[in-house]
Structure formats: structure tokens, C-alpha cells
Design a protein around this motif. Structure first.
Motif, PDB file in Angstrom:
ATOM      1  N   ASP A  30     112.446  84.125  44.210  1.00  0.00           N
ATOM      2  CA  ASP A  30     112.575  82.884  43.456  1.00  0.00           C
ATOM      3  C   ASP A  30     113.402  83.106  42.208  1.00  0.00           C
ATOM      4  N   SER A  31     114.309  82.186  41.951  1.00  0.00           N
ATOM      5  CA  SER A  31     115.061  82.169  40.702  1.00  0.00           C
ATOM      6  C   SER A  31     114.899  80.792  40.087  1.00  0.00           C
ATOM      7  N   LYS A  32     115.070  80.721  38.768  1.00  0.00           N
ATOM      8  CA  LYS A  32     114.935  79.440  38.084  1.00  0.00           C
ATOM      9  C   LYS A  32     116.119  79.192  37.172  1.00  0.00           C
ATOM     10  N   MET A  33     116.543  77.955  37.169  1.00  0.00           N
ATOM     11  CA  MET A  33     117.573  77.501  36.248  1.00  0.00           C
ATOM     12  C   MET A  33     116.901  76.612  35.212  1.00  0.00           C
ATOM     13  N   TYR A  34     117.081  76.959  33.944  1.00  0.00           N
ATOM     14  CA  TYR A  34     116.507  76.190  32.847  1.00  0.00           C
ATOM     15  C   TYR A  34     117.621  75.396  32.171  1.00  0.00           C
ATOM     16  N   VAL A  35     117.401  74.122  32.016  1.00  0.00           N
ATOM     17  CA  VAL A  35     118.434  73.244  31.464  1.00  0.00           C
ATOM     18  C   VAL A  35     117.894  72.487  30.252  1.00  0.00           C
ATOM     19  N   ALA A  36     118.628  72.562  29.151  1.00  0.00           N
ATOM     20  CA  ALA A  36     118.321  71.756  27.964  1.00  0.00           C
ATOM     21  C   ALA A  36     119.385  70.683  27.830  1.00  0.00           C
ATOM     22  N   VAL A  37     118.961  69.471  27.600  1.00  0.00           N
ATOM     23  CA  VAL A  37     119.895  68.357  27.447  1.00  0.00           C
ATOM     24  C   VAL A  37     119.914  67.932  25.981  1.00  0.00           C
ATOM     25  N   CYS A  38     121.077  68.047  25.355  1.00  0.00           N
ATOM     26  CA  CYS A  38     121.229  67.660  23.952  1.00  0.00           C
ATOM     27  C   CYS A  38     121.068  66.150  23.822  1.00  0.00           C
ATOM     28  N   GLN A  39     120.185  65.715  22.938  1.00  0.00           N
ATOM     29  CA  GLN A  39     119.936  64.286  22.755  1.00  0.00           C
ATOM     30  C   GLN A  39     120.967  63.617  21.851  1.00  0.00           C
ATOM     31  N   CYS A  59     124.666  64.517  22.279  1.00  0.00           N
ATOM     32  CA  CYS A  59     125.848  64.321  23.125  1.00  0.00           C
ATOM     33  C   CYS A  59     125.497  64.211  24.606  1.00  0.00           C
ATOM     34  N   MET A  60     124.232  64.479  24.953  1.00  0.00           N
ATOM     35  CA  MET A  60     123.713  64.385  26.322  1.00  0.00           C
ATOM     36  C   MET A  60     124.336  65.410  27.279  1.00  0.00           C
ATOM     37  N   LYS A  61     124.943  66.453  26.737  1.00  0.00           N
ATOM     38  CA  LYS A  61     125.491  67.513  27.578  1.00  0.00           C
ATOM     39  C   LYS A  61     124.449  68.605  27.775  1.00  0.00           C
ATOM     40  N   LYS A  62     124.666  69.421  28.803  1.00  0.00           N
ATOM     41  CA  LYS A  62     123.660  70.388  29.225  1.00  0.00           C
ATOM     42  C   LYS A  62     123.953  71.800  28.732  1.00  0.00           C
ATOM     43  N   VAL A  63     122.873  72.523  28.433  1.00  0.00           N
ATOM     44  CA  VAL A  63     122.911  73.945  28.100  1.00  0.00           C
ATOM     45  C   VAL A  63     122.051  74.643  29.140  1.00  0.00           C
ATOM     46  N   HIS A 113     116.307  82.941  32.430  1.00  0.00           N
ATOM     47  CA  HIS A 113     116.227  83.201  30.981  1.00  0.00           C
ATOM     48  C   HIS A 113     117.483  83.848  30.395  1.00  0.00           C
ATOM     49  N   ALA A 114     118.514  84.074  31.210  1.00  0.00           N
ATOM     50  CA  ALA A 114     119.781  84.610  30.699  1.00  0.00           C
ATOM     51  C   ALA A 114     120.725  83.446  30.427  1.00  0.00           C
ATOM     52  N   TYR A 115     121.233  83.368  29.199  1.00  0.00           N
ATOM     53  CA  TYR A 115     122.111  82.263  28.823  1.00  0.00           C
ATOM     54  C   TYR A 115     123.416  82.344  29.614  1.00  0.00           C
ATOM     55  N   VAL A 116     123.833  81.198  30.202  1.00  0.00           N
ATOM     56  CA  VAL A 116     125.058  81.224  31.009  1.00  0.00           C
ATOM     57  C   VAL A 116     126.080  80.147  30.638  1.00  0.00           C
ATOM     58  N   TYR A 117     125.663  79.025  30.040  1.00  0.00           N
ATOM     59  CA  TYR A 117     126.615  77.926  29.831  1.00  0.00           C
ATOM     60  C   TYR A 117     126.172  77.021  28.695  1.00  0.00           C
ATOM     61  N   PRO A 118     127.143  76.512  27.891  1.00  0.00           N
ATOM     62  CA  PRO A 118     128.566  76.866  27.828  1.00  0.00           C
ATOM     63  C   PRO A 118     128.770  78.078  26.935  1.00  0.00           C
ATOM     64  N   ASP A 119     129.998  78.527  26.800  1.00  0.00           N
ATOM     65  CA  ASP A 119     130.270  79.609  25.862  1.00  0.00           C
ATOM     66  C   ASP A 119     129.885  79.165  24.461  1.00  0.00           C
ATOM     67  N   ILE A 120     129.240  80.055  23.719  1.00  0.00           N
ATOM     68  CA  ILE A 120     128.843  79.743  22.348  1.00  0.00           C
ATOM     69  C   ILE A 120     129.940  80.202  21.406  1.00  0.00           C
ATOM     70  N   VAL A 121     130.514  79.270  20.680  1.00  0.00           N
ATOM     71  CA  VAL A 121     131.534  79.610  19.697  1.00  0.00           C
ATOM     72  C   VAL A 121     130.835  79.986  18.405  1.00  0.00           C
ATOM     73  N   ALA A 122     131.183  81.129  17.863  1.00  0.00           N
ATOM     74  CA  ALA A 122     130.500  81.641  16.675  1.00  0.00           C
ATOM     75  C   ALA A 122     130.925  80.880  15.424  1.00  0.00           C
ATOM     76  N   GLU A 123     130.396  81.326  14.305  1.00  0.00           N
ATOM     77  CA  GLU A 123     130.725  80.741  13.013  1.00  0.00           C
ATOM     78  C   GLU A 123     132.237  80.697  12.815  1.00  0.00           C
ATOM     79  N   GLU A 124     132.749  79.538  12.447  1.00  0.00           N
ATOM     80  CA  GLU A 124     134.190  79.393  12.248  1.00  0.00           C
ATOM     81  C   GLU A 124     134.656  80.227  11.070  1.00  0.00           C
TER      82      GLU A 124
END
Length: 221
Positions: free
Chosen positions: A50-59, A61-65, A70-81
Motif C-alpha cells: 500500500d502507498s498513500k498520496m497526501y494532498v493539501a489544497v490551498c484555500q 489559490c485552490m492549487k494542490k500540494v 510522506h515524501a514531498y513531491v509537488y510543486p517545487d518549493i522556491v526558497a527565499e528570494e
């Protein structure tokens, strides 16, 4: 990355959305599926797990993380500008590191250490020993705490990582984030703040500036 940045982490009710950058409330859902893994001890026999995909939906912009097991895969995290006042030669290294630090911290750390060395050069310190360069910047006003923090990540000191070399035991994501933060602090203290003070000074009436200059000459005589 804003000062109130909260790193995306599964289970947090809110964090900084990597899509829109807003510190936003997150709604979660999960999806389970069977993963087929070829057993190394018995070629041709499949082990279904069994594998699990965990999805968080930003309230905001409504886009998914997304996390996979438990390993972060999407989207790429842009660091401090990068601080806008960062010299271009340093900013190029910084920006490249910020794009890859989440996937390849080791490569990002190598770039960021080179960026620290180059920033010292841009600020007029050209000794081949980066430790001496940082020490000279401390004498010019860089907080001693910044030097101590750089020691922690082995940018300076007896175990310094020189440009082009990689320290395999400390090159992780946390080190990359810390180096980016420290680079911005150095630029803020050594470039941005003096520029702001000079801008304020230039905005003074000429009579006031003449009085200040006269006072300074008298004090130096």
C-alpha cells in the motif's frame, strides 16, 4: 520567502503555499493505491504494498500540494528570494541554488558557499581565506552572530569548505536554507542599510548637509 514563511509540511493546518506564496489554510485528502515492487530475491514475483498520496489544497489559490508516502513531491518549493540589492554575480548562484535545494541540497550548498565567497569579493574582501574575509566584514559592521552562524555550517573556520569543494556530512536542506538566509542578512546589513541611510541623507536640505559636513570636518581636525 517572506519573514513569516512557514515551510509546507503535511499535517499542518496552514503553511506558505508554494504556488501563490500566501500563508494559507489547507484542506487535506488522501488517496491509497497498490504499488507493485519487484522482489529482488525472487525475480518475476511481484510484492504488492500500500502507498498513500497526501494532498493539501490551498484555500487561497485552490492549487494542490502533494506528498507521496510522506515524501514531498509537488510543486517545487522556491526558497527565499534574493535581496534585490544582491550583486548580480552572487544572485545568479543564489537563484540557481534556490531552484534545486529541495531536490539536491548538496549541489545547492556548494553553490551557496561559492556565493558567500563571491559576495565577500564584491564587498571588497579578496583574501583567499574566506575566514579572513568574513572577519574583515565583521570589523566593517557585519554582526558577529552572522560569522558564528557561518562557522556552524562550515563556511569558515578550520573545516572550511572552499569554493568547488563539497562537505558531504553537512550538505542538507537545512544547511541550504540557512546559507540563503545568511546571504540575505549579509546583503541587508552591508549593502541595503547603507544605501537606505545614504538615500535619507541625500534627501536632507543642502543647508543641513553643509552643517553636518562642517561639523565632521571640525571633529576630524
Amino acid at each position: 520567502m517572506a519573514k513569516n514563511y512557514v515551510e509546507p509540511n503535511y499535517g499542518k493546518n496552514s503553511f506558505s503555499c508554494p504556488h501563490c506564496g500566501t500563508l494559507s489554510l489547507m484542506h487535506y485528502y488522501t488517496a491509497s493505491f497498490k504499488s507493485c515492487i519487484l522482489a529482488s530475491t525472487a525475480p518475476g514475483i511481484n510484492d504488492f504494498g500500500d502507498s498513500k498520496m497526501y494532498v493539501a489544497v490551498c484555500q487561497n489559490c485552490m492549487k494542490k500540494v502533494i506528498w507521496l508516502d510522506h515524501a514531498y513531491v509537488y510543486p517545487d518549493i522556491v526558497a527565499e528570494e534574493a535581496n534585490p540589492d544582491m550583486p548580480e554575480s552572487v544572485k545568479q548562484l543564489y537563484n540557481e541554488a534556490s531552484l534545486i535545494y529541495n531536490k539536491s541540497p548538496r549541489a545547492a550548498c556548494a553553490l551557496l558557499r561559492l556565493a558567500v565567497d563571491r559576495l565577500c569579493n564584491e564587498l571588497g574582501e579578496n583574501d583567499r581565506d574566506i575566514n579572513k574575509n568574513i572577519g574583515a566584514l565583521v570589523e566593517k559592521g557585519l554582526p558577529k552572530s552572522v560569522q558564528q552562524a557561518l562557522d556552524v555550517v562550515r563556511v569558515v573556520g578550520n573545516k572550511a569548505v572552499h569554493p568547488g569543494q563539497i562537505s558531504f556530512d553537512v550538505d542538507d536542506k537545512g544547511t541550504a536554507v540557512m546559507l540563503m538566509r545568511l546571504l540575505n542578512i549579509i546583503v541587508e546589513r552591508m549593502i541595503s542599510e547603507p544605501n537606505e541611510i545614504d538615500l535619507l541623507y541625500q534627501g536632507l536640505p543642502e543647508s543641513v548637509k553643509e552643517s553636518i559636513e562642517k561639523r565632521d570636518k571640525e571633529e576630524n581636525n
